[in-house]
Design a protein around this motif. Structure first.
Motif, PDB file in Angstrom:
ATOM      1  N   ASP A   1       0.825  -1.213   0.000  1.00  0.00           N
ATOM      2  CA  ASP A   1       0.000   0.000   0.000  1.00  0.00           C
ATOM      3  C   ASP A   1       0.859   1.263   0.000  1.00  0.00           C
ATOM      4  O   ASP A   1       0.529   2.265   0.654  1.00  0.00           O
ATOM      5  CB  ASP A   1      -0.949   0.013   1.200  1.00  0.00           C
ATOM      6  N   GLY A   2       1.954   1.202  -0.729  1.00  0.00           N
ATOM      7  CA  GLY A   2       2.804   2.379  -0.867  1.00  0.00           C
ATOM      8  C   GLY A   2       3.675   2.692   0.326  1.00  0.00           C
ATOM      9  O   GLY A   2       4.306   3.757   0.372  1.00  0.00           O
ATOM     10  N   LYS A   3       3.764   1.776   1.316  1.00  0.00           N
ATOM     11  CA  LYS A   3       4.529   2.037   2.519  1.00  0.00           C
ATOM     12  C   LYS A   3       5.485   0.887   2.817  1.00  0.00           C
ATOM     13  O   LYS A   3       5.214  -0.269   2.480  1.00  0.00           O
ATOM     14  CB  LYS A   3       3.589   2.240   3.713  1.00  0.00           C
ATOM     15  N   LEU A   4       6.584   1.211   3.487  1.00  0.00           N
ATOM     16  CA  LEU A   4       7.561   0.236   3.950  1.00  0.00           C
ATOM     17  C   LEU A   4       7.379   0.020   5.449  1.00  0.00           C
ATOM     18  O   LEU A   4       7.298   0.982   6.221  1.00  0.00           O
ATOM     19  CB  LEU A   4       8.983   0.710   3.675  1.00  0.00           C
ATOM     20  N   THR A   5       7.333  -1.248   5.848  1.00  0.00           N
ATOM     21  CA  THR A   5       7.197  -1.591   7.263  1.00  0.00           C
ATOM     22  C   THR A   5       8.316  -2.546   7.639  1.00  0.00           C
ATOM     23  O   THR A   5       8.527  -3.560   6.962  1.00  0.00           O
ATOM     24  CB  THR A   5       5.839  -2.259   7.544  1.00  0.00           C
ATOM     25  N   GLU A   6       9.017  -2.232   8.738  1.00  0.00           N
ATOM     26  CA  GLU A   6      10.103  -3.111   9.175  1.00  0.00           C
ATOM     27  C   GLU A   6       9.531  -4.423   9.695  1.00  0.00           C
ATOM     28  O   GLU A   6       8.594  -4.441  10.490  1.00  0.00           O
ATOM     29  CB  GLU A   6      10.935  -2.430  10.252  1.00  0.00           C
ATOM     30  N   HIS A   7      10.155  -5.531   9.251  1.00  0.00           N
ATOM     31  CA  HIS A   7       9.719  -6.875   9.642  1.00  0.00           C
ATOM     32  C   HIS A   7      10.632  -7.444  10.722  1.00  0.00           C
ATOM     33  O   HIS A   7      10.154  -8.003  11.716  1.00  0.00           O
ATOM     34  CB  HIS A   7       9.707  -7.775   8.407  1.00  0.00           C
ATOM     35  N   TRP A   8      11.938  -7.355  10.520  1.00  0.00           N
ATOM     36  CA  TRP A   8      12.903  -7.702  11.553  1.00  0.00           C
ATOM     37  C   TRP A   8      14.244  -7.025  11.259  1.00  0.00           C
ATOM     38  O   TRP A   8      14.452  -6.501  10.164  1.00  0.00           O
ATOM     39  CB  TRP A   8      13.089  -9.210  11.738  1.00  0.00           C
ATOM     40  N   ARG A   9      15.118  -7.056  12.255  1.00  0.00           N
ATOM     41  CA  ARG A   9      16.433  -6.421  12.156  1.00  0.00           C
ATOM     42  C   ARG A   9      17.453  -7.308  12.856  1.00  0.00           C
ATOM     43  O   ARG A   9      17.175  -7.861  13.923  1.00  0.00           O
ATOM     44  CB  ARG A   9      16.382  -5.044  12.804  1.00  0.00           C
ATOM     45  N   TRP A  10      18.623  -7.445  12.234  1.00  0.00           N
ATOM     46  CA  TRP A  10      19.707  -8.251  12.824  1.00  0.00           C
ATOM     47  C   TRP A  10      21.023  -7.512  12.644  1.00  0.00           C
ATOM     48  O   TRP A  10      21.254  -6.893  11.595  1.00  0.00           O
ATOM     49  CB  TRP A  10      19.782  -9.623  12.134  1.00  0.00           C
ATOM     50  N   ASP A  11      21.875  -7.565  13.657  1.00  0.00           N
ATOM     51  CA  ASP A  11      23.266  -7.161  13.456  1.00  0.00           C
ATOM     52  C   ASP A  11      24.152  -8.012  14.341  1.00  0.00           C
ATOM     53  O   ASP A  11      23.687  -8.682  15.269  1.00  0.00           O
ATOM     54  CB  ASP A  11      23.475  -5.654  13.657  1.00  0.00           C
ATOM     55  N   ASN A  12      25.444  -8.006  14.030  1.00  0.00           N
ATOM     56  CA  ASN A  12      26.365  -8.953  14.677  1.00  0.00           C
ATOM     57  C   ASN A  12      27.185  -8.327  15.784  1.00  0.00           C
ATOM     58  O   ASN A  12      28.100  -8.970  16.317  1.00  0.00           O
ATOM     59  CB  ASN A  12      27.291  -9.573  13.629  1.00  0.00           C
ATOM     60  N   ARG A  13      26.898  -7.101  16.164  1.00  0.00           N
ATOM     61  CA  ARG A  13      27.673  -6.470  17.246  1.00  0.00           C
ATOM     62  C   ARG A  13      27.478  -7.237  18.556  1.00  0.00           C
ATOM     63  O   ARG A  13      26.365  -7.568  18.935  1.00  0.00           O
ATOM     64  CB  ARG A  13      27.251  -5.006  17.416  1.00  0.00           C
ATOM     65  N   GLY A  14      28.590  -7.541  19.188  1.00  0.00           N
ATOM     66  CA  GLY A  14      28.551  -8.267  20.450  1.00  0.00           C
ATOM     67  C   GLY A  14      28.506  -9.768  20.317  1.00  0.00           C
ATOM     68  O   GLY A  14      28.584 -10.477  21.326  1.00  0.00           O
ATOM     69  N   LEU A  15      28.384 -10.274  19.103  1.00  0.00           N
ATOM     70  CA  LEU A  15      28.357 -11.730  18.912  1.00  0.00           C
ATOM     71  C   LEU A  15      29.781 -12.282  18.819  1.00  0.00           C
ATOM     72  O   LEU A  15      30.740 -11.539  18.564  1.00  0.00           O
ATOM     73  CB  LEU A  15      27.572 -12.066  17.639  1.00  0.00           C
ATOM     74  N   PRO A  16      29.969 -13.599  18.997  1.00  0.00           N
ATOM     75  CA  PRO A  16      31.307 -14.188  18.938  1.00  0.00           C
ATOM     76  C   PRO A  16      31.977 -13.983  17.584  1.00  0.00           C
ATOM     77  O   PRO A  16      31.349 -13.599  16.592  1.00  0.00           O
ATOM     78  CB  PRO A  16      31.036 -15.675  19.207  1.00  0.00           C
TER      79      PRO A  16
END
Length: 584
Positions: free
Chosen positions: A314-329
Motif C-alpha cells: 500500500d505504498g509504505k515500507l514496514t520493518e519486519h525484523w532487524r539483525w546485526d552482529n555487534r557483540g556476537l562471537p
C-alpha cells in the motif's frame, strides 16, 4: 564455533529432502506474468531462427504450431506436424523481401490454443548475432535490472549508467567523475524515465545497490534503491555525511513512492576504517513468509554487519525484523560476501538470507555460520545432485591457514562437505560453479588463489565431490559461463569467446561489457546482455535445440539470482535442480 545440534541438522536435511516443489521454492511463491517470449532472428542463407518458451505449468503433452505472416497476408503454418520435441524452428525458405511476423499456437488434445505475441523481422536481413536496444545517449552502463514494467509478459530493463567503478578501499578509491543515473527501457526500446542518483551516491557498486522486483504483487515491478540528498561530498570527494535512504521508485514512471532511513553509517565509527567498511551496501528480495516478497537491506561485509527486512505494501515500507552482529562471537563477525542469495534452504517453505559464510533464517535469527570469514564468491544450487537438498560452493578471500579456502557446504546446516587441503592466501574474483564437463555429474567448481602481489597464482577445477579435475587457468579469477549450444552443459564465456570446456570457440564473438547472463527470451537457453556505447545488446543463441525445458526464470533460485544481479559483483545464476540429471 557455534553449530546446530545434531538433531536439528538431521531434521533440516529431512525437511529439505521432503519439501514440496523444487529446492529453494517458497510456498505460495507468486510469479510474474510470462508470455511465450518468442524471438525471431535472421541467420545464414536468408533463413530465420524462431524460438519460444515452454512454461513450467504447460501440460506434458503440449506441442506447438508455428505461423508466419508476410506483410499484410494471411498467416501460413510452417510445420507439417505439431512441434513437440523442442521449442524452436528454423524457417528455411522465407520470402526474400518485406516484413515477416511469426507466432505460435499451443496444440493440445482439445485443439489449438490462442496465438502468442508476434515477433517480426525484415525478410532478407543479414544474419544477426544479437538484438539491440538503443540507449538515449552514447553512454555505457554498469548494471541491469530485469523485470516487468508493463503487462505484456516480456522483460524490460532498468540500467545503471555509466559503467566504471569506484571502490571504497583506501588504495583503490578515487573521486567520482560524474553521477549515476537509472534508466528504464521497455522490451521495444522505449525510454520510460531517467532518475539521477546525484552526488550523494558515489559512483561505485557498493555505494549504489538497487533491485527491480514486483514488491506489492500487482504485476509491475518497483525499483528499490539506495539514495541520498544534495551534494554532501567532502573536499576530496568522499561522501561521509548527509541523509541516506531506502527509496522505492515506481517502475513505470521512476517517481519516488516512499522512502525511509538506510542503516546508519554511525554503526561503523569504532572500526579501523569507518568509511571503507560503512560503504559496503547491498539489497535483495526474499519470500520470508513463503507468500510475499520482502526487501533485504544490508550494510557491512568485513566486520560489523546489519540487515533489515522490510515489507512494501500500500505504498509504505514496514520493518519486519532487524539483525546485526555487534557483540556476537568471532564466528559471526565479517562473514559477509560481495553478493547475497535468498532461497528456502531448510525446506520449511520460507526463504532464508545467505549473506556469505553466515545464513539468517526467515525470522532474522542465525541459522548457521561456518566462521570461515569473507568469501569472494559463493554459489547456491543443486551442485551435487547425488545428495538431497542444496549446496553452496565457496571461494574464500579470508586467508585459510590449513584448509577450506575452496569448499562445498550443506546449505541447510552449513556443514562442510569437502574442502581444499592446504593454505590459501586470498581466493579472488567470482570463480565459477556450473556443469561444464559432461564426464562428471553435477556442477564443476573453479577458483583461483593470488600471490603476494594479488596476481594469479594457481587454480583448481573440481567435481561436485571435491575431486580435482584440472589445475589449468580457465580464465583468471572470474571465467563466466552460459547455456548456449544444444547440450546440457554450460559453455565458457571468456574474452568475448564462447567455447565448450576443452573445446574450440563457437560463434558469435560477444562484444561489450558483460552485464548479465539470464534466460530472458526464446527457449530455455540463456541470453548474454552486454553494454556497448549507446546500446544494450542481447546475444541469443540460434543453434537448433536438442530438447525442450521450462523457462529457467521460473526456477526460484535462478530468478532470485537474476534479481540480485543488479547489485554486487555479478555471478552467473544457478538453478535449484541439476539440468543434466533432471533432479527437479
Amino acid at each position: 564455533m557455534m553449530r546446530p545440534t545434531v538433531l536439528l541438522t538431521i531434521l533440516a536435511a529431512i525437511a529439505a529432502f521432503l519439501g514440496s516443489g523444487s529446492p529453494g521454492m517458497a510456498a505460495g511463491h507468486h510469479w510474474e506474468p510470462f508470455s511465450r517470449g518468442l524471438v525471431a532472428v535472421p541467420v545464414a542463407d536468408g533463413k530465420v531462427y524462431v524460438g519460444w518458451r515452454l512454461l513450467d505449468d504447460d501440460p506434458e503433452q503440449i506441442a506447438f504450431n508455428l505461423y508466419r505472416r508476410h506483410g499484410d497476408g494471411d498467416p501460413v503454418k510452417l510445420n507439417a506436424e505439431p512441434i513437440g520435441r523442442t521449442t524452436d524452428f528454423t524457417d528455411a525458405s522465407p520470402p526474400t523481401e518485406g516484413k515477416l511476423a511469426y507466432f505460435v499456437r499451443p496444440v493440445l488434445p482439445t485443439g489449438e490454443g490462442p496465438p502468442c505475441r508476434e515477433a517480426t523481422v525484415e525478410a532478407g536481413a543479414e544474419a544477426a548475432d544479437y538484438l539491440s536496444i538503443k540507449l538515449d545517449g552514447d553512454h555505457t552502463f554498469q548494471k541491469v535490472g530485469i523485470a516487468h514494467l508493463d503487462d505484456d509478459g516480456r522483460y524490460d530493463f532498468i540500467i545503471k549508467q555509466p559503467s566504471g567503478n569506484v571502490d571504497p578501499y583506501v588504495h583503490y578509491w578515487k573521486p567520482s567523475p560524474e553521477t549515476y543515473k537509472l534508466e528504464a527501457y521497455t522490451a521495444d526500446g522505449e525510454l520510460l524515465w531517467r532518475h539521477d542518483l546525484g552526488w550523494s551516491i558515489e559512483r561505485g557498486i557498493w555505494y549504489s545497490p538497487y533491485v527491480v522486483f514486483d514488491l506489492d504483487g500487482d504485476g509491475i515491478a518497483e525499483v528499490a534503491v539506495k539514495t541520498g540528498e544534495g551534494d554532501p561530498r567532502d573536499a576530496d570527494g568522499r561522501v561521509q555525511t548527509g541523509p541516506e535512504y531506502l527509496s522505492i521508485l515506481d517502475g513505470r514512471t521512476g517517481k519516488t513512492i516512499t522512502r525511509l532511513d538506510w542503516p546508519s553509517r554511525d554503526l561503523f565509527q569504532d572500526t579501523s576504517s569507518p568509511y571503507n567498511y560503512a560503504s559496503r551496501n547491498q539489497l535483495h528480495v526474499a519470500y520470508l513468509d513463503g507468500e510475499n516478497p520482502y526487501l533485504i537491506v544490508a550494510r557491512g561485509t568485513y566486520n560489523v554487519m546489519v540487515v533489515i527486512a522490510y515489507r512494501f505494501r500500500d505504498g509504505k515500507l514496514t520493518e519486519h525484523w532487524r539483525w546485526d552482529n555487534r557483540g556476537l562471537p568471532r564466528a559471526y563477525q565479517g562473514q559477509g560476501a560481495h553478493w547475497m542469495h535468498t532461497a528456502d534452504v531448510d525446506g520449511d517453505g520460507r526463504h532464508e538470507v545467505l549473506l556469505g559464510s553466515l545464513t539468517l533464517d526467515d525470522d532474522g535469527s542465525v541459522l548457521w555460520t561456518t566462521g570461515l570469514g569473507h568469501p569472494d564468491h559463493f554459489y547456491l544450487g543443486d551442485v551435487d545432485p547425488g545428495r538431497p537438498g542444496l549446496e553452496i560452493y565457496f571461494g574464500m578471500e579470508t586467508r585459510q591457514k590449513e584448509r577450506n579456502g575452496m569448499c562445498l557446504v550443506d546449505a541447510a546446516t552449513g556443514a562442510i562437505l569437502w574442502g581444499h587441503e592446504g593454505f590459501t592466501r586470498h581466493v579472488h574474483g567470482q570463480g565459477l560453479c556450473s556443469d561444464i564437463d559432461a564426464r562428471h555429474p553435477g556442477s564443476e567448481c573453479y577458483s583461483a588463489d593470488t600471490d603476494a602481489e594479488k596476481k594469479f597464482a594457481w587454480a583448481r577445477l573440481r567435481t561436485c565431490r571435491g575431486d580435482v579435475i584440472s589445475d589449468e587457468d580457465l580464465g583468471g579469477f572470474s571465467p563466466r559461463c552460459v547455456y548456449w549450444d544444444a547440450d546440457l552443459q554450460r559453455e565458457l564465456l571468456r574474452g568475448g569467446r564462447i567455447s565448450d570446456y576443452g573445446g574450440s570457440d563457437m560463434p558469435p564473438r560477444v562484444e561489450g561489457g558483460l552485464a548479465a547472463v539470464a534466460d530472458v527470451l526464446g527457449d530455455w537457453r540463456e541470453e548474454i546482455i552486454t553494454s556497448v556505447p549507446g546500446e544494450l545488446r542481447i546475444y541469443t543463441t540460434t543453434i537448433p535445440a536438442a530438447d525442450r525445458r521450462a523457462c529457467l526464470m521460473q526456477d526460484p533460485i535462478y530468478r532470485m539470482d537474476v534479481a540480485g544481479a543488479s547489485m554486487g559483483y555479478f555471478q552467473v545464476p544457478m538453478t535449484g535442480y541439476d539440468l543434466a540429471s533432471q533432479a527437479k
